[in-house]
Write a protein that holds these residues in place. Structure first.
Motif, PDB file in Angstrom:
ATOM      1  N   LEU A  97       0.760  -0.955   0.372  1.00 51.48           N
ATOM      2  CA  LEU A  97       0.269  -0.076  -0.300  1.00 51.48           C
ATOM      3  C   LEU A  97       0.894   0.926  -0.196  1.00 51.48           C
ATOM      4  O   LEU A  97       0.559   2.166  -0.520  1.00 51.48           O
ATOM      5  N   GLU A  98       1.958   1.127   0.534  1.00 53.42           N
ATOM      6  CA  GLU A  98       2.763   2.370   1.052  1.00 53.42           C
ATOM      7  C   GLU A  98       3.863   2.889  -0.248  1.00 53.42           C
ATOM      8  O   GLU A  98       4.333   3.762  -0.648  1.00 53.42           O
ATOM      9  N   ALA A  99       4.289   1.233  -0.632  1.00 54.57           N
ATOM     10  CA  ALA A  99       5.463   1.056  -2.039  1.00 54.57           C
ATOM     11  C   ALA A  99       5.004   2.018  -2.957  1.00 54.57           C
ATOM     12  O   ALA A  99       5.980   2.839  -3.643  1.00 54.57           O
ATOM     13  N   GLN A 100       3.740   2.978  -3.819  1.00 49.99           N
ATOM     14  CA  GLN A 100       3.296   3.682  -4.441  1.00 49.99           C
ATOM     15  C   GLN A 100       4.144   2.678  -5.606  1.00 49.99           C
ATOM     16  O   GLN A 100       4.266   1.353  -6.325  1.00 49.99           O
ATOM     17  N   ASN A 101       4.948   3.239  -6.191  1.00 53.74           N
ATOM     18  CA  ASN A 101       5.740   2.499  -7.346  1.00 53.74           C
ATOM     19  C   ASN A 101       7.354   2.320  -6.674  1.00 53.74           C
ATOM     20  O   ASN A 101       7.789   2.156  -8.512  1.00 53.74           O
ATOM     21  N   ASN A 102       7.792   2.079  -6.074  1.00 54.11           N
ATOM     22  CA  ASN A 102       9.469   1.993  -5.464  1.00 54.11           C
ATOM     23  C   ASN A 102       9.504   0.619  -6.157  1.00 54.11           C
ATOM     24  O   ASN A 102       9.365  -0.216  -5.118  1.00 54.11           O
ATOM     25  N   LEU A 103      10.146   0.463  -6.816  1.00 54.26           N
ATOM     26  CA  LEU A 103      10.403  -1.042  -7.204  1.00 54.26           C
ATOM     27  C   LEU A 103      10.957  -2.478  -5.476  1.00 54.26           C
ATOM     28  O   LEU A 103      11.046  -3.075  -5.724  1.00 54.26           O
ATOM     29  N   LEU A 104      11.878  -1.783  -5.224  1.00 54.01           N
ATOM     30  CA  LEU A 104      12.880  -1.813  -4.406  1.00 54.01           C
ATOM     31  C   LEU A 104      12.302  -2.263  -3.429  1.00 54.01           C
ATOM     32  O   LEU A 104      11.371  -4.103  -2.229  1.00 54.01           O
ATOM     33  N   PHE A 105      10.491  -1.989  -2.724  1.00 47.76           N
ATOM     34  CA  PHE A 105       9.755  -1.765  -1.982  1.00 47.76           C
ATOM     35  C   PHE A 105       8.755  -3.300  -2.041  1.00 47.76           C
ATOM     36  O   PHE A 105       8.468  -4.064  -1.112  1.00 47.76           O
ATOM     37  N   LEU A 106       8.513  -2.821  -2.862  1.00 46.13           N
ATOM     38  CA  LEU A 106       7.485  -3.873  -4.003  1.00 46.13           C
ATOM     39  C   LEU A 106       7.868  -5.471  -3.966  1.00 46.13           C
ATOM     40  O   LEU A 106       7.213  -6.436  -4.041  1.00 46.13           O
ATOM     41  N   ILE A 107       9.455  -6.013  -4.340  1.00 44.79           N
ATOM     42  CA  ILE A 107      10.156  -6.280  -4.494  1.00 44.79           C
ATOM     43  C   ILE A 107       9.850  -7.007  -3.321  1.00 44.79           C
ATOM     44  O   ILE A 107       9.847  -8.047  -2.628  1.00 44.79           O
ATOM     45  N   ILE A 108      10.279  -5.964  -1.883  1.00 43.50           N
ATOM     46  CA  ILE A 108      10.137  -6.909  -0.229  1.00 43.50           C
ATOM     47  C   ILE A 108       9.231  -6.981   0.117  1.00 43.50           C
ATOM     48  O   ILE A 108       8.663  -8.157   0.863  1.00 43.50           O
ATOM     49  N   SER A 109       7.905  -6.489   0.191  1.00 46.66           N
ATOM     50  CA  SER A 109       6.935  -6.994  -0.046  1.00 46.66           C
ATOM     51  C   SER A 109       6.244  -7.705  -0.668  1.00 46.66           C
ATOM     52  O   SER A 109       5.990  -9.621   0.040  1.00 46.66           O
ATOM     53  N   LEU A 110       6.354  -8.807  -1.483  1.00 46.89           N
ATOM     54  CA  LEU A 110       6.926  -9.357  -2.368  1.00 46.89           C
ATOM     55  C   LEU A 110       7.051 -10.774  -2.282  1.00 46.89           C
ATOM     56  O   LEU A 110       6.417 -11.976  -1.540  1.00 46.89           O
ATOM     57  N   GLN A 111       8.329 -10.679  -1.402  1.00 47.29           N
ATOM     58  CA  GLN A 111       9.182 -11.724  -0.826  1.00 47.29           C
ATOM     59  C   GLN A 111       8.468 -12.093   0.695  1.00 47.29           C
ATOM     60  O   GLN A 111       8.258 -13.346   1.413  1.00 47.29           O
TER      61      GLN A 111
END
Length: 386
Positions: free
Chosen positions: A292-306
């Motif tokens: 929700l908070e990552a917006q379009n930040n690739l690093l945070f998207l990968i961390i949350s997916l992990q």
């Protein structure tokens, strides 16, 4: 594990791997090649993909009940034979309706619950988690192989070669069942067991202790379908092209399985093991908050997916493990089939709801909806635990 348990575990891993290969290989190429079939259109192609899950939902519970009465091996073999017939029809009737009929027959061989019940029959409780984890790994390996091999096979041998190969693999699975899976011990009823009516049996298998696992696997796959409706778009919005998404999925899946195996073999904390389901739900909640908070930040998207994949794989192992500890021999097939049905219902409704939500909500609002669902899931899980 002793030799017999190792043989059973390895046999089921191979069966799940080969059967899932037959099912998954068509996914990356069906949307393109299905249009070339007689009568093919986008709606019917989508219907041919979804009808497999509908057939699974219809037949899981009847197969489980039949396995309680006639034995696991006979019903597993019957399911594999129906999968074989479905592939033969799909390979020979070159129309979209032939594909739909074939896919329905493939799905009607709904043996997942029966296989898990058979595993529960033959593997001691202290080794069950390891066996289920190994089978979970075979699912992941099958999916990864399918995504790569499906297009290559079609390119060199043609679209219908997929079904002939799937039919061949189903025969191999039947041979493995016949020669490598021992017969389950006959159901031994407790001395105080009284033959109950179907309504009483249904009341027993739907009690809240079992319902914790039914709800858990439903919500887990419900959220999985919604996430994979919107996460790829988030990756692309962050500048990560679609052709490279498989690299992230491969990496996160491998890391999550590595952590899972370390946990299974080295974690001895009874308190953590007793509450592992609720702990994983909390981590899924945490991953959705990051999304929700990552917006379009690739690093945070990968961390949350992990984080999501780690929690997902833990629950794929520990939900059926906790369920199997509560089972009586005379109800194992029925209960494990209801569990598998709940899984396919989660996939079915997750797909429908995600498409519906994407029509009028933005991605942030959908993640808020998921957070609400996870909170409900956590509350239900604590309630059903008591």
């Amino acid at each position: 594990m002793n030799f017999s348990e190792l043989q059973v575990t390895l046999s089921f891993c191979i069966i799940f791997l080969l059967r899932m290969l037959g099912m998954f290989m068509i996914l990356p190429i069906l949307s393109k090649y299905g249009m070339l079939l007689d009568g093919g259109n986008k709606f019917l192609i989508g219907f041919s993909m979804g009808i497999y899950g509908i057939a699974q939902v219809i037949f899981q519970i009847p197969f489980g009940i039949l396995s309680d009465k006639f034995g696991r091996k006979k019903i597993i073999t019957l399911g594999l034979f129906m999968f074989f017939i479905g592939n033969i029809i799909s390979a020979n009737i070159h129309s979209i309706w032939g594909l739909i009929i074939g896919r329905f027959l493939q799905g009607s061989g709904a043996i997942s619950g029966v296989c898990m019940a058979c595993l529960s029959d033959l593997i001691r409780e202290e080794n069950r988690v390891k066996s289920i984890a190994a089978i979970g790994t075979s699912f992941a390996v099958s999916f990864l192989i399918s995504m790569v091999s499906g297009p290559v096979i079609v390119q060199y041998f043609g679209f219908f070669s997929i079904f002939w190969m799937s039919a061949l693999l189903s025969i191999v699975c039947m041979i493995i069942v016949y020669f490598s899976i021992p017969c389950s011990k006959k159901n031994v009823l407790p001395e105080n067991y009284i033959c109950c009516s179907y309504s009483e049996k249904l009341k027993f298998i739907l009690n809240k202790i079992f319902f914790r696992s039914y709800l858990g696997i439903f919500f887990l796959h419900f959220l999985l379908m919604i996430n994979f409706m919107i996460i790829p778009n988030n990756f692309e919005a962050s500048g990560f092209t679609l052709n490279n998404h498989w690299k992230v999925y491969l990496g996160t899946i491998l890391i999550s399985f590595f952590i899972l195996f370390l946990f299974i073999f080295y974690c001895k904390s009874k308190h953590i093991l007793e509450n592992i389901i609720e702990i994983c739900i909390l981590f899924i909640l945490f991953s959705e908050i990051i999304f929700l908070e990552a917006q379009n930040n690739l690093l945070f998207l990968i961390i949350s997916l992990q984080i999501f994949f780690i929690s997902f794989n833990f629950l794929e192992v520990f939900l059926p493990s906790h369920l199997s500890k509560q089972l009586l021999n005379n109800h194992k097939g029925s209960i494990m089939s209801i569990y598998s049905t709940s899984q396919f219902l989660g996939i079915f409704f997750g797909g429908i709801v995600s498409g519906w939500l994407c029509g009028f909500l933005n991605f942030s609002q959908i993640f808020l909806f998921e957070i609400f669902i996870i909170v409900l899931w956590l509350i239900f899980s604590f309630f059903c635990k008591k």
